[in-house]
Design a protein around this motif. Sequence first.
Motif, PDB file in Angstrom:
ATOM      1  N   ARG A  98     -24.200 -25.989  -5.929  1.00 20.05           N
ATOM      2  CA  ARG A  98     -23.656 -27.348  -6.013  1.00 20.05           C
ATOM      3  C   ARG A  98     -24.332 -28.263  -4.978  1.00 20.05           C
ATOM      4  NH1 ARG A  98     -20.612 -30.138  -9.789  1.00 20.05           N
ATOM      5  NH2 ARG A  98     -19.834 -31.993  -8.756  1.00 20.05           N
TER       6      ARG A  98
ATOM      7  N   TRP B  55     -15.532 -31.220  -3.284  1.00 17.96           N
ATOM      8  CA  TRP B  55     -15.592 -30.619  -4.622  1.00 17.96           C
ATOM      9  C   TRP B  55     -15.046 -29.191  -4.592  1.00 17.96           C
ATOM     10  CZ3 TRP B  55     -18.596 -26.300  -5.721  1.00 17.96           C
ATOM     11  CH2 TRP B  55     -18.605 -25.926  -7.065  1.00 17.96           C
TER      12      TRP B  55
ATOM     13  N   GLU C 114     -11.230 -29.177  -4.267  1.00 20.38           N
ATOM     14  CA  GLU C 114     -10.584 -29.597  -5.521  1.00 20.38           C
ATOM     15  C   GLU C 114     -10.725 -28.512  -6.576  1.00 20.38           C
ATOM     16  OE1 GLU C 114     -10.067 -33.130  -6.967  1.00 20.38           O
ATOM     17  OE2 GLU C 114      -9.616 -33.977  -4.995  1.00 20.38           O
ATOM     18  N   LYS C 115     -11.903 -27.895  -6.589  1.00 23.47           N
ATOM     19  CA  LYS C 115     -12.140 -26.833  -7.557  1.00 23.47           C
ATOM     20  C   LYS C 115     -11.180 -25.678  -7.317  1.00 23.47           C
ATOM     21  CE  LYS C 115     -15.196 -23.365  -8.831  1.00 23.47           C
ATOM     22  NZ  LYS C 115     -16.074 -22.808  -9.642  1.00 23.47           N
TER      23      LYS C 115
ATOM     24  N   ASN D 140      -8.011 -26.440  -8.917  1.00 25.18           N
ATOM     25  CA  ASN D 140      -8.169 -26.236 -10.351  1.00 25.18           C
ATOM     26  C   ASN D 140      -8.063 -24.775 -10.723  1.00 25.18           C
ATOM     27  OD1 ASN D 140      -8.404 -28.527 -11.795  1.00 25.18           O
ATOM     28  ND2 ASN D 140     -10.610 -28.768 -11.497  1.00 25.18           N
ATOM     29  N   VAL D 141      -8.802 -23.947  -9.965  1.00 25.44           N
ATOM     30  CA  VAL D 141      -8.804 -22.514 -10.236  1.00 25.44           C
ATOM     31  C   VAL D 141      -7.393 -21.964 -10.118  1.00 25.44           C
ATOM     32  CG1 VAL D 141      -9.549 -20.292  -9.302  1.00 25.44           C
ATOM     33  CG2 VAL D 141     -11.196 -22.134  -9.571  1.00 25.44           C
TER      34      VAL D 141
END
Lengths: 296, 243
Positions: free
Chosen positions: A154, A190, A193-194, A197-198
Amino acid sequence: MQKDSFYTVNPAVNICFFAAVMLITTFVLHPVIVGVSLAAACAYTLMLKGRKAFVYMLAFVVPVVLAVSVINPLFNHEGVTVLFYLWNGNAMTYEAVIYGCVSACMFAALIMWFFCLNCVMTSDKYVYLFGRIIPTLSLVFSMVLRFVPGIISRIREVSQARRSISPDFGKNPIKGIRHGLSTVSVTVTWALEKAVNVSDSMKSRGYGLGRRTSFSVFSFDKRDCALSAIMLVCFAACVAALASKTISFRFYPSIKQTFAGWAAYGGCAAFAVLCALPVLLNIKENIAWRILKSRI
Amino acid sequence: MSEKTNKEDKKKAYRLALSVIVALILVPAVIALGVAVWDDRKFYIVSLIIIIMSMVPFALRFESRKLRARELVVLAAMIAIGVAARAAFYMTPQFKPAVAVAIITGIAFGCESGFIAGAMIAFVSNFIFGQGSWTPWQMEAMGILGFLGGILFHKRDGSLPKLLPLCVFGGLGTLIIYGLIVDTSTVITTQSVITWEKLTAAYVSGFGPNIVHAAATVIFLLILAKPLLGKLNRVRVKYGLLE
């Protein structure tokens, strides 16, 4: 890595092998035991990585060995056989020199074994081994393993994107540092936040409701049984020989070594078989493969 | 409800008993056994066993805490950031931001998660730098720093710590705690007869690298502490985390 048969056995067998060998190598300071261990470690490293990597390895290990073997007699003046006196009046003794050499070889063997361990014990095997004992920590461990390459790729993506929208990229070093910092900042946001989400995804799939099962490709087959049996017998024989005090080496005040009788030879042979197990396994599989090929 | 709290209390008492057993019985027993049984390498085996045992209560506590998925994954992300940060600075020996990330994780998540994060960063990044006899010691040292960071600076409301004390703690902690543990481990691993001269020699020769490491920790705490904690706070406010 070249084809290695020991890599394909069950991880439990892998870890038990390394634990047994390193345990005996570390705690039995006897020249014969250390020598056997060092020789087997060198042979296995050669088999795993080939000659070129082995020479590189030696370039790292030999200076360490020399340093360790010199440090002991410089700081340790026990022993009765004085070789000569140092500039500050301290004695350089034969016993301390021998001790330094043996412990340096022990350390070299340990480094080599750890090198082999790094090749054989890949991270998926740790997840498999610890998944049942400490499930939450193993889960965190496997997620970290997944996140690290994700974060690195990333960072590359973000920095490429920033490079293509800013014309003066790479001209001004101060601006370059600022670019780097904001790239890292973007990626960290990122990643966090990911993570949320996970976790949402995990929750919607029922995380925490019951016991987690985990998939693994490892099975415990006949070969693993045979290897474990050999390891157990060899380890027991070796420990029995050590416990019977027929293998011992006293350094201070004067060197006195015991290595006699069938118990000592048997124990040492058992340790040699134990250390050489991966090499022997590779040789056996090679022979089997040759025979199979010759039949075609 | 009362039954549940009763159960919780029992669990707590059980864990406390376990810690007491480890601290008061097992550790002295291992030391006594080492003095009595092992001649040559007693320092190595005793210290190794004690280090591994000291990690067990943390692991057990972490397992039994039943963390929510969110906290777990964000913690994993922080550990991954620490590992990636250490890997990014592979070219500069000792100048690594990993300790700073461990301390920041401790501040954000509390002392226990700080220990887990520190130990895990050391363990996982050694898959890149190479596992060795130093791994348990590095895990312990970084774990302790994460733990202390949590104890000293963790606030329930998530307010940011003052930078000056944080940097003083980070620098001194890296220099003294991490440096002492790792340098002692070098002597214990390579030598079997431990003398003060050998230890002093190791500390003196390790002082330069340790200073670099401590400076790196201070610099990275200065750069990273505010933004990282701010980002964690943002995630906390946005998603209702860690409450």
